[in-house]
Design an enzyme around this catalytic site. Structure first.
Site, PDB file in Angstrom:
ATOM      1  N   ARG A 184       0.842  -1.189   0.000  1.00 27.82           N
ATOM      2  CA  ARG A 184       0.000   0.000   0.000  1.00 27.82           C
ATOM      3  C   ARG A 184       0.881   1.245   0.000  1.00 27.82           C
ATOM      4  O   ARG A 184       1.957   1.256   0.615  1.00 27.82           O
ATOM      5  CB  ARG A 184      -0.896   0.029   1.236  1.00 27.82           C
ATOM      6  CG  ARG A 184      -2.085  -0.918   1.161  1.00 27.82           C
ATOM      7  CD  ARG A 184      -3.113  -0.473   0.123  1.00 27.82           C
ATOM      8  NE  ARG A 184      -4.295  -1.324   0.089  1.00 27.82           N
ATOM      9  CZ  ARG A 184      -4.512  -2.309  -0.793  1.00 27.82           C
ATOM     10  NH1 ARG A 184      -3.608  -2.578  -1.729  1.00 27.82           N
ATOM     11  NH2 ARG A 184      -5.627  -2.996  -0.753  1.00 27.82           N
TER      12      ARG A 184
ATOM     13  N   HIS B 285      -1.395   0.965  -9.832  1.00 21.12           N
ATOM     14  CA  HIS B 285      -2.130   0.048  -8.929  1.00 21.12           C
ATOM     15  C   HIS B 285      -2.848  -1.034  -9.751  1.00 21.12           C
ATOM     16  O   HIS B 285      -4.051  -1.250  -9.610  1.00 21.12           O
ATOM     17  CB  HIS B 285      -3.134   0.806  -8.040  1.00 21.12           C
ATOM     18  CG  HIS B 285      -3.553  -0.008  -6.832  1.00 21.12           C
ATOM     19  ND1 HIS B 285      -3.942   0.545  -5.638  1.00 21.12           N
ATOM     20  CD2 HIS B 285      -3.633  -1.349  -6.645  1.00 21.12           C
ATOM     21  CE1 HIS B 285      -4.250  -0.419  -4.768  1.00 21.12           C
ATOM     22  NE2 HIS B 285      -4.073  -1.581  -5.364  1.00 21.12           N
TER      23      HIS B 285
HETATM   24  C1  GLV Z   1      -5.483  -4.707  -4.256  1.00 18.73           C
HETATM   25  O1  GLV Z   1      -4.839  -3.741  -3.980  1.00 18.73           O
HETATM   26  C2  GLV Z   1      -6.005  -5.634  -3.292  1.00 18.73           C
HETATM   27  O2  GLV Z   1      -5.987  -5.355  -2.098  1.00 18.73           O
HETATM   28  O3  GLV Z   1      -6.465  -6.712  -3.712  1.00 18.73           O
END
Ligand code: GLV
Length: 316
Positions: free
Chosen positions: A231, A279
């Site tokens: 993250r 992401h």
């Molecule tokens: C993506 O970031 C997830 O948490 O699956």
């Protein structure tokens, strides 16, 4: 389960793929009633299950009979960010082989990218230059995996076949074949001291927020590579830029950021040897996930326990 007798599945902040989730759930779980707007108060009692990614704070608290919340990702920080999240309702994280496989692909791609410094080849081609390049054998290269859960262990199994030297770090002690395992904050400096490439797959918790900071980078060998697919809030972004400028961090790939989408004027876009992916390291396979969630709902309605329930104190 008939449609009238079946519980409703409430969609709470399910993100940019909302239309897809709707379509896929309608297809694989036709007996569920799908609700995507907070209904008038008398109807809220019928909302027994919720599907969530980043629900609006306070939204889920308004459903008095909620039995379970199903997260759409492996990380549930977007759901736990709601301080009013109903305390006694089990929160289930996503475990999907498609999601794990995508993460494995991403991690192999990036570990090999940094191992082989492939950007040098791309740069040489852009200059029509035939550049010879040498690099250490994988058994002379240490890759450190942070987070040894479902995904971390799958990645470790694949990296083992490439014969990298593997180290692993997790909150609580783990044993993983072929991985030199470290656990807890006190062992972090020792873990980092020999990592040529660090791969962060940690969940966002109070302990991991801001963990990748100047102090963390200072423990790494000079020129180490960082790959973050955990993250964004785990990285102190200013410290990372400073560590890249000083050469402590030689190269980096980031899939996650403090602010997403990454703002156009963010210095990461311009930083040499820092590679940005939006992401998209992996994503949940909608059909597999909807099928698994439907099964969990059926099992739960039949009195069976839920799988993959998050320990809220730990945060994953
Ligand atoms: C993506 O970031 C997830 O948490 O699956």
């Amino acid at each position: 389960m008939t449609k009238t007798a079946s519980p409703a599945l409430y969609f709470a902040g399910i993100g940019s793929r909302a239309a897809e989730w709707h379509r896929v759930f309608a297809e694989v779980a036709p007996e569920l009633r799908l609700v995507d707007h907070l209904p008038p108060e008398p109807e809220r009692a019928g909302m027994r299950y919720a599907l969530a990614w980043k629900p609006k704070p306070g939204e889920l608290q308004q459903l008095p009979n909620l039995q379970a919340i199903f997260g759409l990702g492996a990380g549930v920080d977007g759901i736990l960010a709601d301080p009013t999240l109903p305390a006694g309702v089990p929160l289930v994280r996503m475990v999907d082989p498609g999601l794990t496989q995508g993460m494995v692909e991403y991690c192999l791609w990036q570990v090999l990218y940094h191992h082989r410094r492939f950007w040098e080849t791309e740069d040489a081609q852009s200059r029509r230059h035939w550049a010879e390049q040498y690099y250490p054998a994988p058994w002379d290269r240490s890759v450190g995996i942070m987070g040894l859960g479902e995904i971390g262990q799958a990645v470790a199994a694949h990296l083992t076949t490439f014969k990298f030297k593997l180290r692993g770090w997790s909150r609580s002690a783990k044993k993983v074949d072929g991985v030199d395992c470290f656990a807890g904050p006190e062992s972090l400096p020792a873990f980092l001291s020999a990592c040529d490439i660090v791969l962060c797959l940690l969940p966002l918790t109070t302990e991991t927020r801001g963990l990748l900071n100047a102090d963390f980078f200072a423990h790494l060998p000079m020129g180490a590579a960082i790959i973050n697919a955990g993250r964004g809030a785990q990285v102190n972004e200013a410290d990372l830029l400073a560590a890249m400028k000083s050469g402590r961090i030689g190269s980096a790939t980031l899939d996650v950021f403090q602010t997403e989408p990454l703002p156009a004027d963010h210095p990461f876009w311009q930083q040499e040897r820092l590679f940005v992916t939006p992401h998209n390291a992996s994503f949940t396979d909608a059909k597999a996930a909807a099928t698994a969630i439907r099964q969990q709902i059926l099992d739960h309605a039949a009195g069976k326990p839920l799988q993959h329930v998050v320990d809220r104190r730990r945060g994953y």
